[in-house]
Design a protein around this motif. Structure first.
Motif, PDB file in Angstrom:
ATOM      1  N   GLN A 164       0.829  -1.204   0.000  1.00 38.82           N
ATOM      2  CA  GLN A 164       0.000   0.000   0.000  1.00 38.82           C
ATOM      3  C   GLN A 164       0.866   1.257   0.000  1.00 38.82           C
ATOM      4  O   GLN A 164       0.576   2.230  -0.712  1.00 38.82           O
ATOM      5  CB  GLN A 164      -0.927   0.014   1.213  1.00 38.82           C
ATOM      6  N   LEU A 165       1.947   1.243   0.778  1.00 37.38           N
ATOM      7  CA  LEU A 165       2.849   2.396   0.821  1.00 37.38           C
ATOM      8  C   LEU A 165       3.533   2.582  -0.524  1.00 37.38           C
ATOM      9  O   LEU A 165       3.662   3.715  -1.018  1.00 37.38           O
ATOM     10  CB  LEU A 165       3.886   2.205   1.925  1.00 37.38           C
ATOM     11  N   GLN A 166       3.978   1.487  -1.127  1.00 34.61           N
ATOM     12  CA  GLN A 166       4.623   1.555  -2.442  1.00 34.61           C
ATOM     13  C   GLN A 166       3.675   2.150  -3.481  1.00 34.61           C
ATOM     14  O   GLN A 166       4.064   3.015  -4.269  1.00 34.61           O
ATOM     15  CB  GLN A 166       5.056   0.153  -2.872  1.00 34.61           C
ATOM     16  N   GLU A 167       2.428   1.701  -3.476  1.00 33.20           N
ATOM     17  CA  GLU A 167       1.443   2.208  -4.440  1.00 33.20           C
ATOM     18  C   GLU A 167       1.219   3.699  -4.249  1.00 33.20           C
ATOM     19  O   GLU A 167       1.120   4.462  -5.214  1.00 33.20           O
ATOM     20  CB  GLU A 167       0.118   1.450  -4.283  1.00 33.20           C
ATOM     21  N   HIS A 168       1.144   4.125  -2.989  1.00 41.13           N
ATOM     22  CA  HIS A 168       0.897   5.543  -2.700  1.00 41.13           C
ATOM     23  C   HIS A 168       2.059   6.415  -3.158  1.00 41.13           C
ATOM     24  O   HIS A 168       1.854   7.460  -3.794  1.00 41.13           O
ATOM     25  CB  HIS A 168       0.663   5.735  -1.199  1.00 41.13           C
ATOM     26  N   THR A 169       3.276   5.997  -2.834  1.00 39.12           N
ATOM     27  CA  THR A 169       4.437   6.824  -3.190  1.00 39.12           C
ATOM     28  C   THR A 169       4.654   6.868  -4.705  1.00 39.12           C
ATOM     29  O   THR A 169       5.061   7.893  -5.250  1.00 39.12           O
ATOM     30  CB  THR A 169       5.701   6.300  -2.492  1.00 39.12           C
ATOM     31  N   GLN A 170       4.374   5.767  -5.393  1.00 37.20           N
ATOM     32  CA  GLN A 170       4.518   5.763  -6.849  1.00 37.20           C
ATOM     33  C   GLN A 170       3.446   6.619  -7.514  1.00 37.20           C
ATOM     34  O   GLN A 170       3.727   7.359  -8.462  1.00 37.20           O
ATOM     35  CB  GLN A 170       4.440   4.324  -7.377  1.00 37.20           C
ATOM     36  N   GLN A 171       2.233   6.526  -6.984  1.00 39.93           N
ATOM     37  CA  GLN A 171       1.117   7.294  -7.547  1.00 39.93           C
ATOM     38  C   GLN A 171       1.372   8.792  -7.465  1.00 39.93           C
ATOM     39  O   GLN A 171       0.971   9.561  -8.344  1.00 39.93           O
ATOM     40  CB  GLN A 171      -0.173   6.936  -6.816  1.00 39.93           C
ATOM     41  N   ASN A 173       4.478  10.131  -7.205  1.00 37.37           N
ATOM     42  CA  ASN A 173       5.853  10.429  -7.637  1.00 37.37           C
ATOM     43  C   ASN A 173       6.718  10.984  -6.509  1.00 37.37           C
ATOM     44  O   ASN A 173       7.400  12.005  -6.663  1.00 37.37           O
ATOM     45  CB  ASN A 173       5.833  11.419  -8.815  1.00 37.37           C
ATOM     46  N   MET A 174       6.687  10.297  -5.368  1.00 39.61           N
ATOM     47  CA  MET A 174       7.354  10.812  -4.174  1.00 39.61           C
ATOM     48  C   MET A 174       8.824  10.394  -4.084  1.00 39.61           C
ATOM     49  O   MET A 174       9.593  11.014  -3.359  1.00 39.61           O
ATOM     50  CB  MET A 174       6.601  10.354  -2.921  1.00 39.61           C
ATOM     51  N   GLY A 200      14.825   8.919   0.808  1.00 33.90           N
ATOM     52  CA  GLY A 200      15.967   9.815   0.865  1.00 33.90           C
ATOM     53  C   GLY A 200      16.461   9.885   2.299  1.00 33.90           C
ATOM     54  O   GLY A 200      16.709   8.867   2.938  1.00 33.90           O
ATOM     55  N   ASP A 201      16.596  11.106   2.817  1.00 38.50           N
ATOM     56  CA  ASP A 201      17.038  11.286   4.200  1.00 38.50           C
ATOM     57  C   ASP A 201      15.876  11.382   5.177  1.00 38.50           C
ATOM     58  O   ASP A 201      16.085  11.523   6.386  1.00 38.50           O
ATOM     59  CB  ASP A 201      17.883  12.567   4.316  1.00 38.50           C
ATOM     60  N   LYS A 202      14.657  11.328   4.682  1.00 40.24           N
ATOM     61  CA  LYS A 202      13.483  11.514   5.537  1.00 40.24           C
ATOM     62  C   LYS A 202      12.986  10.182   6.089  1.00 40.24           C
ATOM     63  O   LYS A 202      12.682   9.254   5.346  1.00 40.24           O
ATOM     64  CB  LYS A 202      12.350  12.197   4.761  1.00 40.24           C
ATOM     65  N   LEU A 227       1.849   9.894   6.716  1.00 38.34           N
ATOM     66  CA  LEU A 227       1.483  10.539   5.445  1.00 38.34           C
ATOM     67  C   LEU A 227      -0.021  10.792   5.359  1.00 38.34           C
ATOM     68  O   LEU A 227      -0.517  11.228   4.323  1.00 38.34           O
ATOM     69  CB  LEU A 227       1.926   9.661   4.272  1.00 38.34           C
ATOM     70  N   ASN A 228      -0.724  10.512   6.462  1.00 47.83           N
ATOM     71  CA  ASN A 228      -2.190  10.697   6.515  1.00 47.83           C
ATOM     72  C   ASN A 228      -2.919   9.862   5.469  1.00 47.83           C
ATOM     73  O   ASN A 228      -3.904  10.299   4.880  1.00 47.83           O
ATOM     74  CB  ASN A 228      -2.563  12.180   6.362  1.00 47.83           C
TER      75      ASN A 228
END
Length: 232
Positions: A164-171, A173-174, A200-202, A227-228
């Protein structure tokens, strides 16, 4: 903005005899420090009590549910239920963060979704319910809202939060996610892993588990909360 606690009682089907106890359970110390309302108390003492009540009620549930498990096995199961990542998920699923009274500074820095705060609020609520209506009411609450979330093995059901996290970040472009095991604790037969997920560093989230996979899943779950993103 915090929501009306009457809505929470309605959603849970619980009516507090002493509403001030419920309000205290959802009052963070930052709110008390900033507002200085006469008689206003934070939830830290209730958190202390709720932690002990949870230990007892979860222990009893596991003792009755798994009559053939050893003491060591029951201890591991209990730890997986009352650890911070699990309590955070229970609190998030009940939308407890929406009802917390926070100081302005804590609100601006994302306190409403802060994992440690959510876990503390869940324990505080249990403590308040125990004082207001006794141990049986706590057991009913847990049977309705916590124990159904456990697998047949007694552990919290680990959903695929990493996907779910992967899908959100890809959607959105994070960027790229990186998981890392940052600590291993305990003896070989009771190993506990601490994982973190970064972009990254976050630092997005951190989690613990009895396996590396479980720790990474819990880290992903906390990242979704930070990330809410509503966990599925």
């Amino acid at each position: 903005m915090n929501r009306d606690l009457k809505q929470l009682q309605s959603a849970l089907g619980i009516c507090f005899h002493n509403p001030s106890l419920l309000r205290q359970a959802f009052t963070h110390s930052s709110y008390v420090n900033e507002n200085r309302v006469a008689g206003s108390k934070d939830n830290e003492r209730l958190e202390f009590l709720g932690d002990a009540v949870l230990e007892l009620t979860v222990s009893e549930y596991l003792y009755d549910t798994f009559p053939h498990r050893t003491e060591g096995e029951l201890t591991k199961l209990r730890a997986s239920i009352v650890c911070e990542p699990s309590l955070v998920l229970f609190a998030e699923q009940l939308d407890f963060g929406s009802y917390v009274l926070l100081g302005k500074g804590e609100e601006l820095t994302g306190g409403r979704t802060r994992p440690a705060l959510l876990a503390d609020v869940f324990e505080s609520f249990v403590g308040a319910l125990y004082l207001d209506q006794g141990l049986e009411a706590v057991k009913v609450f847990l049977r309705q809202h916590v124990f159904p979330k456990l697998s047949g093995e007694g552990k919290p059901q680990i959903l695929d939060y990493k996907t779910q996290l992967q899908e959100h970040t890809q959607q959105h472009n994070m960027g790229l996610l990186e998981y890392r095991i940052v600590e291993e604790r305990g003896p070989a037969h009771e190993k506990e892993f601490i994982a973190e997920v970064k972009m990254g560093d976050k630092l997005l989230g951190q989690g613990c588990g009895r396996s590396k996979k479980e720790a990474e899943q819990q880290a992903a779950a906390q990242a979704l909360l930070s990330l809410n993103v509503k966990v599925r």
